[in-house]
Design an enzyme around this catalytic site. Structure first.
Site, PDB file in Angstrom:
ATOM      1  N   SER A   1     -60.014  45.942 -16.332  1.00 37.88           N
ATOM      2  CA  SER A   1     -60.687  46.255 -15.078  1.00 37.88           C
ATOM      3  C   SER A   1     -62.001  46.979 -15.397  1.00 37.88           C
ATOM      4  CB  SER A   1     -59.773  47.090 -14.178  1.00 37.88           C
ATOM      5  OG  SER A   1     -60.344  47.279 -12.903  1.00 37.88           O
TER       6      SER A   1
ATOM      7  N   ASP B   1     -56.648  37.037 -10.209  1.00 36.93           N
ATOM      8  CA  ASP B   1     -57.294  38.334  -9.985  1.00 36.93           C
ATOM      9  C   ASP B   1     -58.076  38.292  -8.672  1.00 36.93           C
ATOM     10  OD1 ASP B   1     -58.982  40.645 -10.067  1.00 36.93           O
ATOM     11  OD2 ASP B   1     -58.859  40.661 -12.243  1.00 36.93           O
TER      12      ASP B   1
ATOM     13  N   HIS C   1     -54.525  41.344 -10.942  1.00 34.36           N
ATOM     14  CA  HIS C   1     -55.540  42.198 -11.555  1.00 34.36           C
ATOM     15  C   HIS C   1     -54.935  42.997 -12.711  1.00 34.36           C
ATOM     16  CE1 HIS C   1     -59.205  44.358 -11.970  1.00 34.36           C
ATOM     17  NE2 HIS C   1     -58.667  45.519 -11.664  1.00 34.36           N
TER      18      HIS C   1
END
Length: 590
Positions: free
Chosen positions: A206, A467, A504
């Protein structure tokens, strides 16, 4: 309406499939020697004295951590050192700031350093264990014997983005904390073990993946291996796209919420659309099932997931494959307006003139995810939260900052964000703010990693195809630009691994338990270029530790299903015989 994902057009990598090593056309690059181990036999409590004076650094504690469990992984005895760098009081907001860090030093050291780049807006020092990729890790860099560092990236608030008022805190968060901490950590390691790290690695997912790509560009001379998960290298653009999305969902909302705002001493209640009601869980689950029904078998076998995400974009159509409601919404259909919005969101955010503000997203069965890392959580919850996209955009990413911390609320800001006049402010500078967000957050030139390449360093990226916040398509676009800058083939130093169905960084209908650190080390130090990497599911019964179980693994799968992660653009395709639950029966093919 059918959306072709241009970023997924097949481009030859010259890979020898999943069974072999590097491309025969790869250029000769320097070989980096393997790290050599060392031991630390001293007393952790005396480390502050042993270390002496590190520039602009204060060691606040040094303690022994006995052998046991760290981050759910069995770990040997080590020292935990906590400290801070560059303490100051801001002349802008009057708040104290420093770059906080934790470094864990194994008593038996493998000669390597791992910088753990943390996610979100940072602001807290995560346990310095060193993630290896995906969810439910069975090992960490620390458990492998690395010295591992974690930091708060220069500010001490994980839940609010108001540090963005301070210009230096912005730069520390974007790139400067890594630049300051890296030499300090190497000097500290040298003081403890008698030598600096032989090999240095940096990894995260991330925002941590963004840190990784920034380090690959800005600090290529400091790191030998980069592990970049879901690398949101265009993070300010992704945040703007989230606000644009809120404005798309608002007209579809069937529910209302109240927002209490205080300004000039006057409190008022504002009635606002509850954007989470734009698509119900049942509707998203239905869309997921339609995507799965159209795309499941495109990788050679019907196995309840979308293995070939590129082919799916050509096969699936919201207009044709999702039922249109003829009456009330009941979870079995979408209204024409919902279909339009869903197509718009996947096509990517745009301003009023049609100019793209961020990348498109691939359609994937993960849209039905109900987890905290899934589609609805990011598109509705995080897109309206003070601590996420609205707050980050208002205080960190636009110049000058656009809001007052004492009166700021997320949903009104998102609804009133002007994509024509406010979005360009992520590229702006003003007065005290001498660097724009796209300057301090993004790699200076993400396609030019020649400095990393030419010294023999390597980079591995991975990204979940489901994601919902950092687009997999955007990562593929970056990788294509990297290939183009290397005569069409970057495989001598860079690989990208899609993780089918993963949300994610972890979770979703995916095999998301994998270790990409060992393949990176073997590539850097032994010249063994990675081909496929085996990943496993984390279904019910695979672990007694609740945090390591992924509740979204379908009941039709073997709980521990395995699959090869294949270097893009190859796909794991069924060989035609054997169990579909076992990676050995799949091969990486175009």
């Amino acid at each position: 309406m059918r959306h072709t994902v241009l970023a997924l057009l097949p481009v030859a990598l010259g890979l020898s499939g999943c069974g072999g090593g590097d491309s025969s056309s790869a250029v000769d690059l320097p070989a980096l020697a393997a790290a050599l181990p060392a031991t630390f036999s001293g007393d952790c409590t005396t480390l502050p004295t042993v270390l002496g004076t590190l520039p602009n650094t204060t060691i606040t504690s040094a303690t022994t951590v006995a052998a046991g469990t760290v981050a759910n992984v069995t770990t040997a005895e080590h020292c935990r050192v906590v400290g801070k760098m560059n303490e100051r009081v801001s002349a802008v907001d009057g708040n104290p700031y420093y770059i906080g860090f934790e470094i864990r030093l194994p008593k038996t050291w493998n000669g390597r350093f791992f910088y753990q780049a943390n996610g979100g807006t940072d602001g807290a020092i995560g346990t310095a264990s060193g993630g290896v990729g995906g969810g439910g890790a069975l090992s960490t860099a620390l458990s492998k014997g690395f010295a591992v560092l974690s930091s708060d990236a220069g500010h001490q608030s994980q839940t609010t983005p108001f540090f963005g008022l301070d210009p230096q805190a912005r730069l520390d968060y974007g790139y400067n904390a890594v630049g300051q901490l890296t030499p300090m950590a190497k000097n500290l390691i040298k003081s403890v073990y008698g030598k600096a790290p032989d090999r240095s690695y940096l990894g995260g997912c991330s925002n941590g993946g963004r840190h990784a790509l920034v380090a690959a560009s800005r600090y290529a001379d400091q790191y030998d291996g980069i592990l970049a998960g879901a690398p949101g290298y265009n993070l300010p653009k992704a945040a703007v796209a989230q606000l644009w999305g809120v404005q798309q969902y608002a007209p579809l909302a069937t529910g209302r919420i109240t927002s209490v705002a205080t300004a000039a001493g006057v409190t008022s209640t504002v009635d606002l659309p509850d954007v989470s009601t734009a698509f119900t869980p049942a509707e998203l689950s239905m869309v997921s099932s339609k995507i799965l029904g159209k795309c499941d078998a495109l990788d050679g076998v019907a196995d309840a997931w979308v293995g070939d995400v590129a082919a799916c974009q050509a096969a699936f159509s919201v207009a044709n494959d999702v039922p249109t409601c003829s009456g009330a919404r009941d979870g079995t259909c979408l209204t024409p307006a919902q279909k339009t919005v869903l197509s718009n969101v996947h096509s990517g955010a745009k301003n009023s003139s049609g100019t793209a503000l961020y990348s498109s997203f691939p359609f994937d069965a993960g849209i039905g995810s109900t987890s905290s890392s899934g589609w609805a959580a990011w598109k509705f919850g995080n897109a309206t939260s003070v601590g996420r996209d609205p707050g980050a955009t208002a205080f960190i990413f636009t110049t000058p900052p656009q809001a007052n911390p004492t009166t700021f609320t997320g949903l009104p800001f998102a609804l009133n964000f002007n994509v024509d006049t406010d979005a360009p402010k992520i590229f702006a500078t003003s007065g005290l703010y001498t660097e724009s967000a796209m300057s301090f957050m993004a790699p200076p030139n993400p396609a030019n990693l020649s400095k990393l390449r030419d010294r023999g360093a390597k980079i591995i990226a991975y990204h979940g195809t489901s994601d919902p916040i950092f687009s997999f398509n955007d990562t593929v676009s970056w990788f294509q630009s990297l290939m183009a800058a290397n005569n069409g083939d970057a495989s001598s130093f860079a690989r990208l691994y899609p993780v089918a169905g993963m949300n994610h960084c972890s979770g979703g209908m995916a095999v998301d338990q994998f270790d990409l650190l060992d393949p990176l080390v073997n590539w850097v130090e032994k010249g063994a270029a990675p081909a496929s990497v085996t990943a496993a599911a984390r279904g019910t019964g695979t672990s007694a530790i609740a945090a390591l179980v992924n509740a979204e693994v379908p009941a039709t799968w073997s709980p521990g299903r395995t699959r090869p992660l294949c270097p893009w653009p190859t796909v794991a395709r069924y060989n035609g015989s054997g169990s579909t639950e076992v990676a050995a029966n799949f091969s990486c093919k175009s």
